[in-house]
Design an enzyme around this catalytic site. Structure first.
Site: not given
Ligand code: PLP
Length: 410
Positions: A72, A124, A203, A228
């Protein structure tokens, strides 16, 4: 764990308190992505980092440690991934989480009740829900929506926040935004955030460090949904937090290991494997996206196309200045809500599914799916209507993608 313990433990594990940013100086992005950071060696010559599928680690003796104690808090496979991500992003430290939301949640935990955070108005959907329904509703952190692509609106929001006695703590920015593809000027935002002693948090999920490095433009923290583009194969859920200033490492690491949101060793290994092809995948996806954008712009059933790589996009020049690529996300409007529904039902090569960034092309209906938890009036104001579709372009043969869209639109 108190501070002295953290220091003692961190001293044992190379990279835990930050990577050596000069380690691979002079090598290109692709070379660094393929070879990784490489601090954790097992001595066998294995080309790939092994999967250390272990919960705990034996101590050689009292007060002696291999550098690892419990997965962890640190695992060699996960650490190699974190170091590689930090190196590619130009940060001093990265943390790997079991989801993008867990990484974003760790960032928000750095704030307290009464603190104010300016956030993209076109966030998002899951991030919007985490901020409003969890951290605002239950923990008293205030999130104010701003259109970060409009610097006058940012200045107005900052002036208003100046009445909060220094409670303005951060800007949380997505760029390009999802699904409206608005672009924020990161250098200008860093100046403004820092003038208010606030952090700039970006982000970077849509472009990744291959196309855009916010830390080099002045951001303090970068967060990711690694699920992604970084993963690219739709087979891992993961997230990252990348830190520029060493001062921020200790607190975020404390939250990360206290809460137990670490990525598993197996998933970390899959991600290391994915990163090796990040530049190849993104170049191929972007190439397809540029061609599909042209195709959609001239299609009789399509009324508007939003793609930052389109020279007609209002932020095309800004994108070229601050990023080395445009990514492969396209949003487009069709001529009726019924047409939108039919496209979703009729696509054959493209899959009707949530998520984005993988080698398979996916199409979604933001107003119902990804942005279903955003209030209707906000959706309407932003333009997330029932005729808007969002396409994540993959690496299939582009003529197959065009033919598929064409038959689905007709
Ligand atoms: C998918 C996404 C998230 C969330 O991420 P997860 O891996 O699904 O928890 C946050 N920000 C953006 C821009 C995303 O496309």
């Amino acid at each position: 764990m108190d501070d002295s313990n953290f220091r003692a433990m961190a001293a044992e594990i190379e990279g835990l308190l930050g990577i050596d940013c000069t380690r691979h100086d002079g090598l290109g992005f692709g070379t660094r992505a393929v070879h990784g950071y490489g601090a954790v060696a097992d001595g066998t010559g294995s080309i790939n980092q092994p999967i250390y599928q272990t919960a705990t680690f034996a101590h050689p003796g009292l007060h002696r440690s291999t550098g690892f104690a419990y997965s962890r808090c640190g695992n060699p496979t996960v650490l190699e991934l974190e170091d590689t991500i930090a190196m590619l992003e130009g940060g001093c430290k990265a943390l790997a989480f079991c989801s993008g939301m867990a990484a974003i949640s760790c960032v928000v935990k750095q704030f307290s009740a009464g603190d104010v955070v300016l956030v993209s108005d076109d966030l998002y959907g899951g991030t919007h829900r985490l901020f409003q329904d969890v951290y605002a509703a239950r923990y008293g952190i205030e999130f104010r929506s701003v259109d970060f692509s409009d610097l006058a609106a940012v200045d107005a929001a900052c002036a208003e926040a100046a009445h909060t006695d220094g409670r303005l703590k951060a800007f949380f920015v997505e760029t390009p935004t999802n699904p409206m593809m608005k672009v924020a000027d990161l250098r200008a935002l860093a100046e403004r955030a820092h003038a208010h002693r606030a952090l700039l948090i970006v982000d970077n999920t849509f472009l990744t460090s291959y196309f855009q490095r916010p830390l080099e433009l002045g951001a303090d923290l970068v967060v990711y949904s690694g699920t992604k583009y970084l993963c690219g194969h739709n087979d891992v859920i993961c997230g990252f937090l990348v830190i520029r200033d060493e001062k921020l490492i200790e607190r975020t690491f404390m939250d990360y290991m206290s809460e137990g949101d670490a990525l598993s060793p197996f998933d970390a290994w899959l991600m290391l494997r994915s990163l090796k092809t990040l530049p190849l995948r993104l170049d191929a996806q972007q190439g397809n996206a540029l061609a599909l954008c042209e195709f959609l712009k001239t299609h009789p059933r399509v009324t508007n196309v939003l793609y930052v790589g389109d020279p007609d996009h209002p932020a095309f020049e800004l994108s070229r200045r601050q990023a080395s690529g445009f990514g492969a996300m396209i949003s487009f409007y069709v001529d009726s809500p019924m047409r939108a529904e039919r496209v979703l039902e009729r696509v054959k090569v493209i899959t009707f599914a949530e998520s984005l960034g993988g080698v398979e092309s996916l199409i979604t209906y933001p107003c119902v799916q990804t942005h279903g938890s955003v209030p209707a009036e906000i959706r309407e104001r932003l333009g997330i209507t029932d005729t808007l579709l969002r396409l994540s372009v993959g690496i299939e043969d582009v003529t197959d993608l065009m033919n598929d869209l064409d038959q689905a639109l007709r």
